[in-house]
Write an enzyme that holds these catalytic residues in place. Structure first.
Site, PDB file in Angstrom:
ATOM      1  N   CYS A   1      -2.790   9.139   3.359  1.00 37.35           N
ATOM      2  CA  CYS A   1      -3.837   8.110   3.339  1.00 37.35           C
ATOM      3  C   CYS A   1      -4.527   8.021   1.974  1.00 37.35           C
ATOM      4  O   CYS A   1      -4.901   9.030   1.385  1.00 37.35           O
ATOM      5  CB  CYS A   1      -4.868   8.426   4.408  1.00 37.35           C
ATOM      6  N   ASP A   2      -4.732   6.791   1.530  1.00 36.60           N
ATOM      7  CA  ASP A   2      -5.351   6.543   0.215  1.00 36.60           C
ATOM      8  C   ASP A   2      -6.834   6.177   0.337  1.00 36.60           C
ATOM      9  O   ASP A   2      -7.422   5.697  -0.636  1.00 36.60           O
ATOM     10  CB  ASP A   2      -4.595   5.421  -0.517  1.00 36.60           C
ATOM     11  N   THR A   3      -7.453   6.395   1.500  1.00 40.72           N
ATOM     12  CA  THR A   3      -8.754   5.780   1.798  1.00 40.72           C
ATOM     13  C   THR A   3      -9.788   6.797   2.257  1.00 40.72           C
ATOM     14  O   THR A   3      -9.478   7.700   3.045  1.00 40.72           O
ATOM     15  CB  THR A   3      -8.558   4.717   2.899  1.00 40.72           C
TER      16      THR A   3
ATOM     17  N   GLU B   1      -5.916  -4.550  10.241  1.00 36.47           N
ATOM     18  CA  GLU B   1      -4.920  -3.617   9.687  1.00 36.47           C
ATOM     19  C   GLU B   1      -4.977  -2.375  10.557  1.00 36.47           C
ATOM     20  O   GLU B   1      -5.985  -1.665  10.577  1.00 36.47           O
ATOM     21  CB  GLU B   1      -5.315  -3.214   8.250  1.00 36.47           C
TER      22      GLU B   1
ATOM     23  N   CYS C   1     -10.692   7.915  12.106  1.00 39.17           N
ATOM     24  CA  CYS C   1      -9.278   7.623  12.380  1.00 39.17           C
ATOM     25  C   CYS C   1      -8.774   8.651  13.382  1.00 39.17           C
ATOM     26  O   CYS C   1      -9.209   9.810  13.368  1.00 39.17           O
ATOM     27  CB  CYS C   1      -8.451   7.689  11.097  1.00 39.17           C
TER      28      CYS C   1
ATOM     29  N   PHE D   1     -13.805  -7.393   3.679  1.00 39.00           N
ATOM     30  CA  PHE D   1     -13.217  -6.207   4.290  1.00 39.00           C
ATOM     31  C   PHE D   1     -14.286  -5.467   5.056  1.00 39.00           C
ATOM     32  O   PHE D   1     -15.335  -5.126   4.505  1.00 39.00           O
ATOM     33  CB  PHE D   1     -12.572  -5.313   3.221  1.00 39.00           C
TER      34      PHE D   1
ATOM     35  N   CYS E   1      -1.091  11.771   9.934  1.00 36.69           N
ATOM     36  CA  CYS E   1      -0.882  10.857   8.802  1.00 36.69           C
ATOM     37  C   CYS E   1      -1.413  11.556   7.563  1.00 36.69           C
ATOM     38  O   CYS E   1      -2.597  11.850   7.468  1.00 36.69           O
ATOM     39  CB  CYS E   1      -1.626   9.547   9.067  1.00 36.69           C
TER      40      CYS E   1
ATOM     41  N   HIS F   1      -4.269  -5.096  -5.384  1.00 40.73           N
ATOM     42  CA  HIS F   1      -5.652  -4.798  -5.781  1.00 40.73           C
ATOM     43  C   HIS F   1      -5.708  -3.584  -6.692  1.00 40.73           C
ATOM     44  O   HIS F   1      -6.563  -3.515  -7.582  1.00 40.73           O
ATOM     45  CB  HIS F   1      -6.539  -4.600  -4.551  1.00 40.73           C
TER      46      HIS F   1
HETATM   47  C1  LIG Z   1      -6.089   2.914   5.002  1.00 40.15           C
HETATM   48  S1  LIG Z   1      -5.125   2.067   6.190  1.00 40.15           S
HETATM   49  C2  LIG Z   1      -6.328   1.594   7.425  1.00 40.15           C
HETATM   50  C3  LIG Z   1      -5.749   0.851   8.591  1.00 40.15           C
HETATM   51  C4  LIG Z   1      -4.941   1.675   9.593  1.00 40.15           C
HETATM   52  N1  LIG Z   1      -5.476   2.960   9.837  1.00 40.15           N
HETATM   53  C5  LIG Z   1      -3.500   1.784   9.144  1.00 40.15           C
HETATM   54  O1  LIG Z   1      -3.053   2.870   8.781  1.00 40.15           O
HETATM   55  O2  LIG Z   1      -2.821   0.738   9.147  1.00 40.15           O
HETATM   56  C6  LIG Z   1      -4.781   0.479   5.379  1.00 40.15           C
HETATM   57  C7  LIG Z   1      -3.379   0.280   4.883  1.00 40.15           C
HETATM   58  O3  LIG Z   1      -3.121   1.147   3.786  1.00 40.15           O
HETATM   59  C8  LIG Z   1      -1.851   1.707   3.958  1.00 40.15           C
HETATM   60  N2  LIG Z   1      -1.797   2.948   3.180  1.00 40.15           N
HETATM   61  C9  LIG Z   1      -2.536   4.056   3.383  1.00 40.15           C
HETATM   62  N3  LIG Z   1      -2.238   5.012   2.473  1.00 40.15           N
HETATM   63  C10 LIG Z   1      -1.290   4.479   1.671  1.00 40.15           C
HETATM   64  C11 LIG Z   1      -0.560   4.978   0.549  1.00 40.15           C
HETATM   65  N4  LIG Z   1      -0.749   6.217   0.076  1.00 40.15           N
HETATM   66  N5  LIG Z   1       0.333   4.162  -0.043  1.00 40.15           N
HETATM   67  C12 LIG Z   1       0.546   2.902   0.432  1.00 40.15           C
HETATM   68  N6  LIG Z   1      -0.110   2.377   1.483  1.00 40.15           N
HETATM   69  C13 LIG Z   1      -1.012   3.158   2.101  1.00 40.15           C
HETATM   70  C14 LIG Z   1      -1.753   1.891   5.453  1.00 40.15           C
HETATM   71  O4  LIG Z   1      -0.438   2.125   5.898  1.00 40.15           O
HETATM   72  C15 LIG Z   1      -2.318   0.579   5.937  1.00 40.15           C
HETATM   73  O5  LIG Z   1      -1.324  -0.426   5.894  1.00 40.15           O
HETATM   74  N1  LIG Z   2      -7.988  -5.503  -1.753  1.00 39.02           N
HETATM   75  C1  LIG Z   2      -7.651  -4.740  -0.696  1.00 39.02           C
HETATM   76  N2  LIG Z   2      -6.728  -5.189   0.162  1.00 39.02           N
HETATM   77  C2  LIG Z   2      -6.457  -4.420   1.238  1.00 39.02           C
HETATM   78  N3  LIG Z   2      -5.616  -4.708   2.258  1.00 39.02           N
HETATM   79  C3  LIG Z   2      -5.680  -3.717   3.174  1.00 39.02           C
HETATM   80  C4  LIG Z   2      -6.571  -2.752   2.722  1.00 39.02           C
HETATM   81  C5  LIG Z   2      -6.988  -1.613   3.552  1.00 39.02           C
HETATM   82  O1  LIG Z   2      -7.451  -0.597   3.034  1.00 39.02           O
HETATM   83  O2  LIG Z   2      -6.847  -1.729   4.770  1.00 39.02           O
HETATM   84  C6  LIG Z   2      -7.067  -3.195   1.484  1.00 39.02           C
HETATM   85  C7  LIG Z   2      -7.997  -2.688   0.515  1.00 39.02           C
HETATM   86  O3  LIG Z   2      -8.530  -1.577   0.587  1.00 39.02           O
HETATM   87  N4  LIG Z   2      -8.253  -3.525  -0.539  1.00 39.02           N
HETATM   88  S1  SF4 Z   3      -3.478   5.383   6.590  1.00 42.54           S
HETATM   89 FE1  SF4 Z   3      -5.452   6.482   6.714  1.00 42.54          FE
HETATM   90  S2  SF4 Z   3      -6.652   5.261   8.072  1.00 42.54           S
HETATM   91 FE2  SF4 Z   3      -4.520   4.608   8.404  1.00 42.54          FE
HETATM   92  S3  SF4 Z   3      -3.706   5.912  10.048  1.00 42.54           S
HETATM   93 FE3  SF4 Z   3      -3.303   6.994   8.173  1.00 42.54          FE
HETATM   94  S4  SF4 Z   3      -5.091   8.362   7.932  1.00 42.54           S
HETATM   95 FE4  SF4 Z   3      -5.678   6.795   9.377  1.00 42.54          FE
HETATM   96 MG   LIG Z   4      -6.886   0.163   1.109  1.00 41.76          MG
END
Ligand SMILES: C[S@@+](CC[C@H](N)C(=O)[O-])C[C@H]1O[C@@H](n2cnc3c(N)ncnc32)[C@H](O)[C@@H]1O
Ligand SMILES: Nc1nc2[nH]cc(C(=O)O)c2c(=O)[nH]1
Ligand code: SF4
Ligand SMILES: [Mg+2]
Length: 202
Positions: A49-51, A108, A31, A25, A46, A196
């Site tokens: 977001c979990d990231t 992604e 973003c 990864f 958005c 994961h």
């Molecule tokens: C952190 S994002 C990064 C890539 C890109 N910015 C996007 O949104 O696709 C990676 C994946 O996690 C998903 N994701 C983010 N927050 C989430 C949440 N709270 N629950 C489920 N999926 C989530 C996003 O929709 C995306 O498919």
């Molecule tokens: N194991 C794992 N798989 C993923 N697939 C998409 C992810 C992401 O954050 O984009 C993700 C991530 O964060 N971890």
């Molecule tokens: S899920 Fe996180 S990284 Fe993806 S568009 Fe939303 S704020 Fe940006």
């Molecule tokens: Mg993720």
């Protein structure tokens, strides 16, 4: 072009049609739909977001970054380019450098930014209230439910696979039940779980 990278790690693809597949990864910083700061979340485009994609390390060029990807991945030759929003930084030079080291390149993306050509697997995850620029690809993975982003409104787009992924957060269990019910009534859609998180790997 220099790149800013939040993290590079070796894990299994947790989500989508390719779940279970070993991958490196490459998580870019930044973003276009959220600053990444908690105090800005409520007003962001958005909001779920979990990231953590704030800050990170700079790589001077595509060769240096591709080499770093290879160095953490052992024998794995699949890279998942994510973020943050990878479309802000991923360019043709980096795709070429990764291909040159034998990598299959998956991305992604939130789909609001144009991507360079040559990517091997495109996953678009649309966000309510935004305009999609990437309207074709391998999988459309909709975080579900989202007010203003009904699954039916994406079914005309040119994707091979359509998936709903339960929104993680306080309502995750209810969202999972709703996503399952959606697939049972509209079998074009399948369920994507964040496996994961279930098994406790990155
Ligand atoms: C952190 S994002 C990064 C890539 C890109 N910015 C996007 O949104 O696709 C990676 C994946 O996690 C998903 N994701 C983010 N927050 C989430 C949440 N709270 N629950 C489920 N999926 C989530 C996003 O929709 C995306 O498919
Ligand atoms: N194991 C794992 N798989 C993923 N697939 C998409 C992810 C992401 O954050 O984009 C993700 C991530 O964060 N971890
Ligand atoms: S899920 Fe996180 S990284 Fe993806 S568009 Fe939303 S704020 Fe940006
Ligand atoms: Mg993720």
């Amino acid at each position: 072009m220099p790149y800013t990278v939040r993290e590079i790690f070796h894990s299994l693809q947790g989500e989508g049609v390719q779940a279970g597949r070993p991958a490196v990864f490459l998580r870019f910083s930044g973003c276009n739909l959220w600053s990444g700061r908690e105090e800005d979340r409520a007003a962001a485009a958005c909001r779920f977001c979990d990231t953590d994609f704030v800050g990170g390390e700079k790589y001077p060029d595509a060769q240096a970054l591709a080499g770093a990807v290879r160095n953490v991945g052992g024998a794995t030759r699949t890279v998942v380019v994510t973020g943050g929003e990878p479309g802000l930084q991923l360019d043709a030079a980096l795709v070429a450098a990764l291909h040159g080291l034998g990598f299959e390149v998956a991305v992604e993306t939130n789909g609001t930014v144009d991507l360079p050509p040559g990517i091997d697997w495109v996953c678009v995850s649309p966000k309510a209230g935004t305009t999609l620029k990437v309207t074709r690809g391998d999988e459309l993975k909709l975080v579900f439910p989202q007010a203003g982003a009904a699954p039916e409104t994406f079914e005309h787009l040119d994707f091979t696979h359509f998936l709903v992924q339960p929104m993680d957060g306080p309502e995750r269990d209810a969202n999972t039940r709703a996503a399952i019910a959606h697939c049972l009534t509209r079998p074009r859609w399948r369920l994507s779980l964040q496996t994961h998180k279930i098994v406790g790997i990155p």
